[in-house]
Design a protein around this motif. Structure first.
Motif, short mmCIF file in Angstrom:
data_model
loop_
_atom_site.label_atom_id
_atom_site.label_comp_id
_atom_site.label_asym_id
_atom_site.label_seq_id
_atom_site.Cartn_x
_atom_site.Cartn_y
_atom_site.Cartn_z
N UNK A 380 34.00 38.85 -0.89
CA UNK A 380 33.51 38.01 -1.98
C UNK A 380 32.56 37.00 -1.36
N UNK A 381 31.59 36.56 -2.13
CA UNK A 381 30.49 35.78 -1.56
C UNK A 381 30.27 34.49 -2.36
N UNK A 382 29.83 33.50 -1.62
CA UNK A 382 29.32 32.27 -2.23
C UNK A 382 27.87 32.10 -1.82
N UNK A 383 27.12 31.42 -2.67
CA UNK A 383 25.69 31.25 -2.42
C UNK A 383 25.32 29.77 -2.42
N UNK A 384 24.44 29.39 -1.50
CA UNK A 384 23.88 28.04 -1.46
C UNK A 384 22.36 28.16 -1.60
N UNK A 385 21.79 27.30 -2.42
CA UNK A 385 20.33 27.33 -2.61
C UNK A 385 19.63 27.06 -1.29
N UNK A 386 18.70 27.93 -0.96
CA UNK A 386 17.93 27.80 0.27
C UNK A 386 16.50 27.37 -0.03
N UNK A 387 15.97 27.87 -1.12
CA UNK A 387 14.60 27.54 -1.51
C UNK A 387 14.51 27.63 -3.03
N UNK A 388 14.00 26.57 -3.67
CA UNK A 388 13.96 26.51 -5.13
C UNK A 388 12.54 26.23 -5.58
N UNK A 389 11.94 27.20 -6.24
CA UNK A 389 10.52 27.11 -6.59
C UNK A 389 10.22 25.95 -7.52
N UNK A 390 11.14 25.62 -8.44
CA UNK A 390 10.86 24.60 -9.45
C UNK A 390 10.62 23.23 -8.84
N UNK A 391 11.18 22.98 -7.65
CA UNK A 391 11.02 21.66 -7.04
C UNK A 391 9.59 21.41 -6.56
N UNK A 392 8.83 22.47 -6.40
CA UNK A 392 7.45 22.30 -5.91
C UNK A 392 6.52 21.74 -6.98
N UNK A 393 7.02 21.59 -8.20
CA UNK A 393 6.18 21.02 -9.27
C UNK A 393 6.04 19.51 -9.14
N UNK A 394 6.72 18.92 -8.14
CA UNK A 394 6.71 17.47 -7.99
C UNK A 394 6.21 17.10 -6.60
N UNK A 395 4.88 17.18 -6.37
CA UNK A 395 4.33 16.95 -5.03
C UNK A 395 4.53 15.51 -4.56
N UNK A 396 4.68 15.35 -3.25
CA UNK A 396 4.93 14.06 -2.61
C UNK A 396 3.81 13.78 -1.62
#
Length: 660
Positions: A380-396
């Motif tokens: 059985x597996x668990x997943x952790x977010x490694x890369x999330x495309x939606x966050x790139x909509x907020x440039x710094x």
């Protein structure tokens, strides 16, 4: 001789097999096995165990234990109050009930029902230990500073079915009258006392005022039954929740860190075994289980505020993440998968990278990177977010005065954030946040050039790039939740429910001087409300099927907090026990104390209301307040039986402006 240190862990375990009307067969084994596990794992634990094992002698029916060990309402009440009295702030308390549960009509109770655990009296009769009494005792513990984990392996649907042992009894009016509510009215008054925080409702009449200090796991929702099951090849029985919980606690795994991790695995066991019963978790899902003493530290990489998702194999061995667009997941997002349990003796595999190939409303298809399905079977597996495309909509944008900009850029980009260093070539590029160094301190501004309010003051002389990146990721994730919406919601679903909001206002009254009245407000406009005043939200189901509601508060201190006591609340298509067609939630709107001390006279809150056609939860959207990094809110409840309506979801935002 030095005295041994006082106990810091207390356990109250209650198991009832002997009932005159309908006995159980696995409840006593449930708590005795958990008692043995706790005693072996934490030798200093103070145990209070009450059991009723049925006698085999028909001439002497009743429990075989000594009376002081019986699970009577008096013995259990004394144990709860005794632990509260003898413990000290910071201690951990574990409470486990394996028994029958029932509900009773109570027009004054939430949802019109009263919850009770079915215990005994000294003369072997059944008596109800009311949920209000249990709530009062847990509140006393929480108010003393104890951290409480409560497990209820019983059900509250009030149904009995002949084909299996169901852990509930039909309510008996005579027993209800005989059970009473005890003689001390202050206990009940305290259980329902008002809180200075936003009010939190719990299942039926079980109310706990401080959600950060407790976690409650129940075996099933009010419309489900909790059953006993026999172990294969034996005559031994156990409650399904108790068995899977104990198996989970015994599993050697470095992911067992808090109650949510344990709960998630228990739910995976229910789903894997195709059991039509789904536990629900309330309270602080980040609370360490029993102080963390029986769990192990996590050795996997730990990104900021990680959220774990279950991964299932279905539809021809395809991998599916148990989250989708409603949880902010989109195509192309990457996850790191970690094996949590194995059904084989082979060595534990390394983590596996998987990418979302197709996100739907509530789940996402995964494609593995550099691994085959043969690597995944048996685990059985668990997943952790490694890369999330939606966050790139907020440039710094990092200004030229920020030291070690290259190191910042590397760290921020590892977190899926779009970060760039300002220069002549990038001066015209749009940004969402900018970071500058002014007078030796870091300053964060929005795209309009305004300073971002209510964030910690950060010294620029000794920058901690990881902590500063945590802060920027926090701000970006907050806005990601704020902007989350479904642009593809069908109009028929948008019209399947109604939301009304009323606020309390004061107006002059010739007789009393000041009169408090309710006024309905326009939900499309900013809602003005006074400090410490209440707002009532009414949501009515007008669909031909059940709906599910979650409400999150986006606070002025950058927290995303579950505003209810459970991740989703079911609104039935017709009135029924425990699940009415209309829900009413009351919120007390306040300016946070820290802002009041700083002289602020107003603040802004956003309540986001998620309405879904299927049970779903948004655990990964939560964020702690920036002034205190710790867990908030409840965890997700688990889905009920599958429904046959189209998967749909929508979200609306209520903007509140609270002022003194």
């Amino acid at each position: 001789m030095d005295r041994p240190p006082p106990p810091t862990h207390h356990a109250i375990l209650v198991g009832v097999n002997w009932y005159e009307s309908q006995p159980l067969y696995g409840a006593v084994d449930d708590v005795l096995e958990i008692q043995a596990f706790l005693a072996e794992t934490i030798p200093s634990v103070q145990l209070h165990t009450f059991t009723a094992t049925a006698s085999d002698d028909p001439d002497f029916p009743g429990p075989i234990e000594e009376e002081q060990q019986w699970p009577t309402t008096k013995n259990v009440f004394n144990a709860l109050s005794g632990v509260t009295r003898e413990s000290k702030p910071g201690d951990f308390v574990y409470i486990h009930f394996s028994c029958h549960g029932t509900t009773f009509e109570d027009k004054n109770g939430p949802n019109g029902r009263a919850l009770a655990l079915v215990l005994l009296t000294h003369d072997k009769r059944e008596r109800y230990f009311w949920g209000r009494m249990l709530s009062s005792q847990i509140n006393n513990m929480v108010e003393k500073g104890l951290k409480v984990t409560l497990v209820l392996d019983c059900c509250f649907s009030g149904n009995i079915r002949g084909e299996k042992i169901i852990r509930c009894l039909l309510a008996d009016p005579d027993i209800a009258r005989a059970s009473g509510f005890y003689d001390d009215p202050s206990l009940l008054e305290r259980a329902f006392a008002t809180s200075g925080m936003r009010d939190v409702d719990m299942m039926f009449d079980l109310k706990i005022r401080n959600p950060s200090q407790y976690a409650l796991m129940v075996a099933s929702g009010p419309d489900q039954e909790a059953a006993e099951v026999k172990l294969p090849g034996t005559e031994k029985s156990n409650g399904q929740l108790s068995r899977l919980l104990l198996d989970t606690l015994k599993t050697r795994s470095d992911l067992e860190r808090n109650i949510h991790d344990i709960y998630s695995r228990v739910c995976f066991g229910f789903e894997h075994n195709q059991l039509k019963q789904h536990p629900i978790l309330y309270g602080n899902e980040l609370l360490p289980f029993f102080g963390g003493s029986i769990t192990r530290s996590r050795s996997i990489p730990s990104p900021y505020h990680p959220a774990y998702f279950e991964v299932k194999t279905e539809e021809g061995d395809r991998l599916f993440l148990q989250a989708g667009k409603a949880q902010g997941i989109s195509d192309g997002d990457e996850f790191e998968l970690y094996a949590s349990t194995s059904t084989t003796e082979e060595a534990r595999p390394d983590s596996i990278i998987a990418r979302v190939s197709k996100a739907t409303a509530f789940k996402s298809a995964l494609e593995t990177v550099g691994a085959t399905l043969e690597n995944l079977r048996g685990w059985s597996w668990k997943a952790i977010i490694r890369s999330q495309a939606a966050l790139r909509k907020y440039p710094i944008k990092l200004s030229s005065g920020v030291p070690d900009r290259d190191a910042w850029l590397v760290e921020l980009r590892k977190r899926s954030l779009d970060a760039f260093a300002s220069s002549e070539d990038t001066e015209s590029r749009a940004f969402f946040f900018s970071v500058d160094l002014e007078d030796g301190f870091f300053v964060f501004r929005d795209s309009d050039g305004q300073k971002v309010p209510n964030i910690p003051v950060l010294d620029g002389s000794q920058p901690n790039i990881r902590e500063l990146s945590d802060l920027l990721e926090h701000l970006v994730r907050f806005h990601h939740v704020k902007d989350l919406k479904n642009t593809e919601t069908p109009g028929t679903f948008e019209n399947s429910f109604q939301v009304e909001v009323f606020v309390n206002i004061e107006r002059p009254d010739s007789a009393t001087g000041i009169e408090s009245v309710k006024r309905q407000v326009d939900t499309s406009q900013v809602i003005s409300i006074g400090h410490d005043k209440k707002a009532e939200i009414i949501i009515r189901n007008e669909a031909p099927h059940d709906l599910y509601v979650s409400i999150y508060n986006l606070s002025p201190q950058w927290g995303v907090v579950n505003a209810l006591s459970v991740t989703f609340t079911k609104i039935a298509t017709k009135n029924g026990p425990g699940y009415p067609k209309t829900i009413r939630k009351m919120f007390k709107m306040r300016i946070p104390d820290g802002m009041l001390k700083n002289g602020d006279t107003s603040c802004k809150d956003i309540l986001k209301i998620f309405v879904t056609s299927h049970p779903s939860w948004m655990y990964n959207l939560q964020l702690p307040k920036l002034d205190a990094y710790h867990g908030f809110g409840e965890s997700p409840g688990r889905p009920s039986d599958p429904v046959t309506v189209e998967e749909n979801w929508t979200v609306m935002s209520l903007d509140f402006d609270t002022a003194v």
